[in-house]
Design a protein around this motif. Structure first.
Motif, mmCIF file in Angstrom:
data_model
loop_
_atom_site.group_PDB
_atom_site.id
_atom_site.type_symbol
_atom_site.label_atom_id
_atom_site.label_comp_id
_atom_site.label_asym_id
_atom_site.label_seq_id
_atom_site.Cartn_x
_atom_site.Cartn_y
_atom_site.Cartn_z
ATOM 1 N N ASP A 109 54.573 48.954 46.944
ATOM 2 C CA ASP A 109 53.998 49.114 45.607
ATOM 3 C C ASP A 109 54.140 50.522 45.047
ATOM 4 O O ASP A 109 54.028 50.728 43.842
ATOM 5 N N GLY A 110 54.350 51.494 45.921
ATOM 6 C CA GLY A 110 54.394 52.879 45.474
ATOM 7 C C GLY A 110 53.056 53.569 45.697
ATOM 8 O O GLY A 110 52.119 53.001 46.258
ATOM 9 N N GLU A 111 52.965 54.796 45.233
ATOM 10 C CA GLU A 111 51.756 55.589 45.426
ATOM 11 C C GLU A 111 50.692 55.236 44.386
ATOM 12 O O GLU A 111 51.011 54.903 43.244
ATOM 13 N N LEU A 150 43.719 50.002 38.853
ATOM 14 C CA LEU A 150 44.495 50.816 39.786
ATOM 15 C C LEU A 150 45.952 50.819 39.333
ATOM 16 O O LEU A 150 46.502 49.766 39.013
ATOM 17 N N THR A 151 46.555 51.990 39.313
ATOM 18 C CA THR A 151 47.963 52.096 38.941
ATOM 19 C C THR A 151 48.766 52.592 40.131
ATOM 20 O O THR A 151 48.547 53.697 40.631
ATOM 21 N N PHE A 152 49.686 51.746 40.596
ATOM 22 C CA PHE A 152 50.608 52.115 41.666
ATOM 23 C C PHE A 152 51.979 52.363 41.041
ATOM 24 O O PHE A 152 52.444 51.562 40.228
ATOM 25 N N GLU A 153 52.605 53.452 41.426
ATOM 26 C CA GLU A 153 53.905 53.801 40.848
ATOM 27 C C GLU A 153 54.944 53.983 41.948
ATOM 28 O O GLU A 153 54.767 54.787 42.857
ATOM 29 N N LYS A 154 56.010 53.209 41.836
ATOM 30 C CA LYS A 154 57.125 53.303 42.780
ATOM 31 C C LYS A 154 58.250 54.083 42.116
ATOM 32 O O LYS A 154 58.763 53.690 41.069
ATOM 33 N N LYS A 172 55.838 50.195 37.853
ATOM 34 C CA LYS A 172 54.398 50.287 38.060
ATOM 35 C C LYS A 172 53.779 48.911 38.286
ATOM 36 O O LYS A 172 54.137 47.939 37.626
ATOM 37 N N LYS A 173 52.867 48.901 39.229
ATOM 38 C CA LYS A 173 52.057 47.711 39.479
ATOM 39 C C LYS A 173 50.619 48.068 39.143
ATOM 40 O O LYS A 173 50.063 49.026 39.675
ATOM 41 N N TYR A 174 50.027 47.300 38.229
ATOM 42 C CA TYR A 174 48.642 47.528 37.836
ATOM 43 C C TYR A 174 47.762 46.454 38.475
ATOM 44 O O TYR A 174 48.112 45.273 38.469
ATOM 45 N N VAL A 175 46.644 46.886 39.011
ATOM 46 C CA VAL A 175 45.700 45.953 39.623
ATOM 47 C C VAL A 175 44.383 46.031 38.867
ATOM 48 O O VAL A 175 43.770 47.104 38.786
ATOM 49 N N LEU A 176 43.974 44.911 38.271
ATOM 50 C CA LEU A 176 42.650 44.816 37.654
ATOM 51 C C LEU A 176 41.716 44.270 38.724
ATOM 52 O O LEU A 176 41.737 43.083 39.041
ATOM 53 N N LEU A 177 40.922 45.167 39.285
ATOM 54 C CA LEU A 177 40.114 44.843 40.457
ATOM 55 C C LEU A 177 38.649 44.666 40.071
ATOM 56 O O LEU A 177 38.006 45.604 39.591
#
Length: 284
Positions: free
Chosen positions: A150-152, A180-184, A199-204
């Motif tokens: 997913d990246g950092e 949460l924003t993960f960036e690869k 970018k992968k965004y997670v709505l948690l």
């Protein structure tokens, strides 16, 4: 006996002779509708693939299309050995290894061997996207994230919004979710310093920690689209993870069924932590 009506994939309306361009467009549209209605297998190729085309050699692209057309439609997995790929594409195993490395370098696939002859190949997302998750604990979710894929984790935003109360027709129901924003970041070897970011965004939705949290400003008194606030999550995460609280106007709907709209909204929110004015900070 009930007779089932025969439906043919013809366009409605009067039959008429079409000029060649119109005939060709109608021809493709009819075929596409037939494929859809017959539930035939197909692969959806996102338009984001265009940015990879200048970076891919034709043979590497052929291999990628092979994976796309032969992978599981649900999870993007396939199992092919180098020998079977070489046979299918009429190429040497050395060429297959080179093309696989090109695809891995561009972040298009991920391969795991696990000591088996046939490696597992995973198709990777080509564009930004978001996923909704319910978790009892924010820290545990972050710890289980796979940064290699997913990246950092680059930002954590506590989003608050007043939602509509169906009984009173007023916006007085607190809604809390963590973005949460993960960036690869990919640095392809075959480019001149060009990088690719996904970018992968997670709505948690956290079940306990912030479920009942609310701010002092009512929905009716919002003068701006977004405000900062001090989140109760601040200080509960590792020191290197910064948490920002953002209250979002009811004009925007984080639960909208239009996923493109929601993605556009959360992309803007993710970028907003850099640009929000200090004048819009709330104390709650």
């Amino acid at each position: 006996m009930h007779k089932k009506k025969l439906k043919l994939p013809f366009n409605k309306g009067e039959l008429k002779k079409l000029d060649k361009p119109e005939y060709m467009k109608n021809n493709y549209a009819t075929w596409r509708k037939f494929r859809k209605d017959s539930n035939a297998n197909y692969y959806i190729l996102p338009v984001e693939m265009k940015k990879y085309l200048p970076l891919l050699k034709s043979n590497s692209l052929n291999l990628y299309l092979f994976y796309c057309l032969n992978s599981n439609n649900e999870d993007g997995t396939s199992w092919y050995s180098t020998d079977s790929l070489a046979k299918s594409l009429d190429a040497s195993t050395r060429s297959i290894n080179t093309w696989n490395n090109d695809l891995i370098d561009l972040g298009l696939i991920y391969r795991i061997h696990d000591g088996k002859k046939s490696a597992t190949t995973f198709l990777l997302p080509l564009s930004n996207y978001f996923v909704k998750v319910i978790s009892p604990d924010l820290n545990k979710y972050i710890q289980t994230a796979n940064t290699d894929i997913d990246g950092e984790l680059v930002s954590v935003i506590h989003l608050f919004q007043w939602r509509k109360n169906s009984e009173k027709e007023e916006y007085d129901q607190p809604y809390n979710v963590v973005l949460l924003t993960f960036e690869k970041t990919i640095h392809p070897k075959q480019t001149n310093g060009e990088i690719i970011k996904k970018k992968k965004y997670v709505l948690l939705e956290i079940e306990e920690e912030i479920k009942e949290f609310s701010i002092s400003l009512s929905a009716q008194n919002f003068q701006e689209d977004i405000y900062w606030f001090e989140s109760p999550l601040e200080g509960k995460l590792p020191a290197d993870i910064l948490v920002k609280g953002i209250a979002l106007s009811t004009v925007y709907n984080l639960k909208d069924k239009d996923y493109r709209y929601v993605l556009d909204t959360i992309e803007t929110l993710s970028e907003s932590i850099i640009h929000i004015s200090e004048d819009t900070v709330l104390r709650v």
